[in-house]
Design an enzyme around this catalytic site. Structure first.
Site, PDB file in Angstrom:
ATOM      1  N   GLY A  17       0.822  -1.215   0.000  1.00 15.27           N
ATOM      2  CA  GLY A  17       0.000   0.000   0.000  1.00 15.27           C
ATOM      3  C   GLY A  17       0.848   1.254   0.000  1.00 15.27           C
ATOM      4  N   SER A  19       1.648   3.379  -2.373  1.00 18.03           N
ATOM      5  CA  SER A  19       1.475   4.367  -3.437  1.00 18.03           C
ATOM      6  C   SER A  19       0.952   5.707  -2.940  1.00 18.03           C
ATOM      7  CB  SER A  19       0.532   3.828  -4.522  1.00 18.03           C
ATOM      8  OG  SER A  19      -0.750   3.551  -3.985  1.00 18.03           O
ATOM      9  N   ARG A  20       0.440   5.733  -1.693  1.00 13.21           N
ATOM     10  CA  ARG A  20      -0.088   6.992  -1.155  1.00 13.21           C
ATOM     11  C   ARG A  20      -0.147   6.915   0.367  1.00 13.21           C
ATOM     12  NH1 ARG A  20      -4.694   4.459  -3.577  1.00 13.21           N
ATOM     13  NH2 ARG A  20      -4.372   5.743  -5.422  1.00 13.21           N
ATOM     14  N   GLY A  21      -0.506   8.010   0.987  1.00 18.43           N
ATOM     15  CA  GLY A  21      -0.762   8.045   2.423  1.00 18.43           C
ATOM     16  C   GLY A  21       0.441   7.719   3.283  1.00 18.43           C
ATOM     17  N   ILE A  22       0.200   6.993   4.366  1.00 22.03           N
ATOM     18  CA  ILE A  22       1.247   6.679   5.331  1.00 22.03           C
ATOM     19  C   ILE A  22       2.336   5.819   4.700  1.00 22.03           C
ATOM     20  CG2 ILE A  22       1.737   5.444   7.486  1.00 22.03           C
ATOM     21  CD1 ILE A  22      -1.069   6.304   8.442  1.00 22.03           C
ATOM     22  N   GLY A  23       1.944   4.859   3.870  1.00 21.39           N
ATOM     23  CA  GLY A  23       2.932   3.996   3.223  1.00 21.39           C
ATOM     24  C   GLY A  23       3.916   4.791   2.393  1.00 21.39           C
ATOM     25  N   LYS A  42      -1.843  -1.790  -5.554  1.00 21.52           N
ATOM     26  CA  LYS A  42      -2.696  -2.134  -6.690  1.00 21.52           C
ATOM     27  C   LYS A  42      -2.779  -1.043  -7.747  1.00 21.52           C
ATOM     28  CE  LYS A  42      -6.619  -3.049  -4.770  1.00 21.52           C
ATOM     29  NZ  LYS A  42      -8.045  -3.468  -4.751  1.00 21.52           N
ATOM     30  N   TYR A 168     -14.422  -4.673  11.043  1.00 26.15           N
ATOM     31  CA  TYR A 168     -13.175  -3.921  10.869  1.00 26.15           C
ATOM     32  C   TYR A 168     -12.216  -4.186  12.020  1.00 26.15           C
ATOM     33  CZ  TYR A 168      -9.860  -0.056  10.847  1.00 26.15           C
ATOM     34  OH  TYR A 168      -8.701   0.684  10.884  1.00 26.15           O
ATOM     35  N   LYS A 172      -8.531  -5.699  11.667  1.00 26.85           N
ATOM     36  CA  LYS A 172      -7.360  -4.893  12.047  1.00 26.85           C
ATOM     37  C   LYS A 172      -6.581  -5.586  13.159  1.00 26.85           C
ATOM     38  CE  LYS A 172      -5.095  -1.329  10.820  1.00 26.85           C
ATOM     39  NZ  LYS A 172      -4.605  -1.192   9.437  1.00 26.85           N
TER      40      LYS A 172
END
Length: 427
Positions: A17, A19-23, A42, A168, A172
């Site tokens: 993951g 490609s954006r955000g925290i990653g 993805k 969820y 998690k």
């Protein structure tokens, strides 16, 4: 902000993951040391609502000073993960760090969560984390300082974190249990830890969940990137820890957290699963007009309501302030499913109410609207009254688990304008 030290120079990080955000923030932080980054996600072509792809993220990594490998990966697919791992080893000679960041979320109750979403959350969060770890571990065992870092919360069994989104939470916590088990299984060989934010983090996913107004209540992803960097710089015997970003950075000497705020000085929204000091959280949240989901009711809260009942009184005020201008600017029909207080307490006004801000000068009433609602909001009756009195914002209620929303999330944000009018009416 935490400065780079060069400790990750030459290390290879496999980030799901990413490609954006925290990653992506973690990837860019490591890239500034000259690390090799595998972006396993993805998004190969632009998403209509979310920014960035694996290729744009890879470009940013290389611009920051690192080397990048973009891999199209659905972490539910064993073959895709295996191929990405082999490409990483072939290109960079091995893997030193795995960051299990990819996650799926649906904050809905048991009856409102389709099995397709349950399968997605369990498949990405739990199975995906386990599977990616399983395929990367043989290569981590060859590294001189291997780490697995899961973006997962501490295992908190307070029922409040289950009741509004059981699926969820289970998914998690699956990531958290991977930490618990693998840290012990590979003790002395691989450091396995979990990292979680103290406050909400501004990401595209957060904007979709909470609407445009949520950002100012968040910190940027940089705080998680700095905390992850500090954890990954530790030796491999630093393992089995369930860490919170703010606590990690305090140990690194960081005292000023304002640079991480999206809007400096604005009250911050506490994240899920962290109520290890409920009295402190209650105090801080109430300072900013929020009502913590885990706060026990006070003994004085059982006093009888005023004549007519609080819900009827609230809708009478709503009826007095809505007009054609409000309808024109809102264009939505709301249904409120109110519960949590006995029928005797509310007289005949518990249950379902509606607010039509789509036609004419608007209308309110007891029962379901005559046409399908754009959004259904489920919450405790007392919290409903607080929300319309300006004491509890819809976004805060939603994030603290006190409000469940089905339908158009933007309509919940538009309610805040109406609340401003009601506050002037001195509800």
């Amino acid at each position: 902000m935490l400065p780079n030290t060069g400790k990750l120079a030459g290390c290879t990080l496999f980030i799901t993951g990413g490609s954006r955000g925290i990653g992506k923030a973690i990837a860019l932080k490591a890239a500034r040391d000259g690390a090799n980054i595998v972006i396993a996600a993805k998004t190969a072509s632009p998403h209509p609502k979310l920014p960035g792809t694996i290729y744009t993220a890879a470009q940013e990594v290389e611009a920051a000073g690192g080397k990048a490998l973009a891999c199209v990966v659905d972490i539910r697919d064993e073959q895709q993960i295996g191929e990405a791992v082999e490409k990483a080893v072939s290109k960079f000679g091995g893997i030193d760090v795995l960051v299990n960041n990819a996650s799926a979320i649906s904050l809905t109750g048991t009856l409102e969560t389709p099995m397709k979403k349950v399968d997605l959350m369990l498949g990405v969060n739990l199975r995906g984390t386990y599977l990616t770890s399983k395929l990367v571990i043989p290569h981590l065992l060859k590294s001189h300082n291997p780490h697995i870092l899961n973006l997962a919360p501490p295992l908190n069994l307070n029922p409040v974190w289950f009741k509004n989104h059981t699926a969820y939470t289970m998914a998690k916590y699956g990531m958290s249990m991977c930490v618990l088990g693998m840290a012990e299984e590979f003790k002395g060989q691989i450091a396995v830890n979990a990292l979680w934010p103290r406050t909400a983090i501004q990401t595209a996913a957060m904007d979709m969940l909470g609407g445009d107004g949520i950002g100012k209540q968040c910190r940027t992803a940089d705080i998680m990137a700095d905390a992850a960097y500090a954890v990954l710089s530790q030796p491999k015997d630093y393992t089995g820890q369930f860490l919170v970003d703010e606590d990690v950075l305090k140990k690194e000497g960081i005292r000023d957290f304002d640079p991480y705020a999206v809007q400096k000085g604005h009250p911050l929204l506490p994240d899920f699963f962290l109520d290890e000091a409920p009295d402190y959280l209650v105090e801080k949240m109430e300072e900013h007009g929020a009502t913590p989901a885990f706060k026990p009711p006070s003994s004085s809260s059982s006093a009888p309501p005023s004549a007519g009942g609080p819900i009827e009184s609230t809708f009478e005020v709503i009826k007095g302030v809505i007009n054609e201008d409000v309808v024109k600017s809102t264009q939505g029909i709301y249904q409120f499913d109110l519960s949590g207080i006995t029928r005797d307490y509310l007289g005949e006004h518990a249950g379902v109410w509606f607010l039509d801000l789509k036609s004419g000068a608007g209308s309110v009433g007891h029962g379901e609207p005559s046409v399908k609602a754009d959004v259904i909001m489920k919450m405790d009756s007392s919290d409903f009254s607080k929300m319309f009195a300006g004491k509890l914002k819809p976004t805060m209620a939603f994030m603290s688990g006190k409000l469940r929303i089905k339908g158009d999330m933007t309509m919940a944000i538009k309610l805040e304008k109406l609340m401003g009018r009601m506050n002037k009416a001195k509800l």
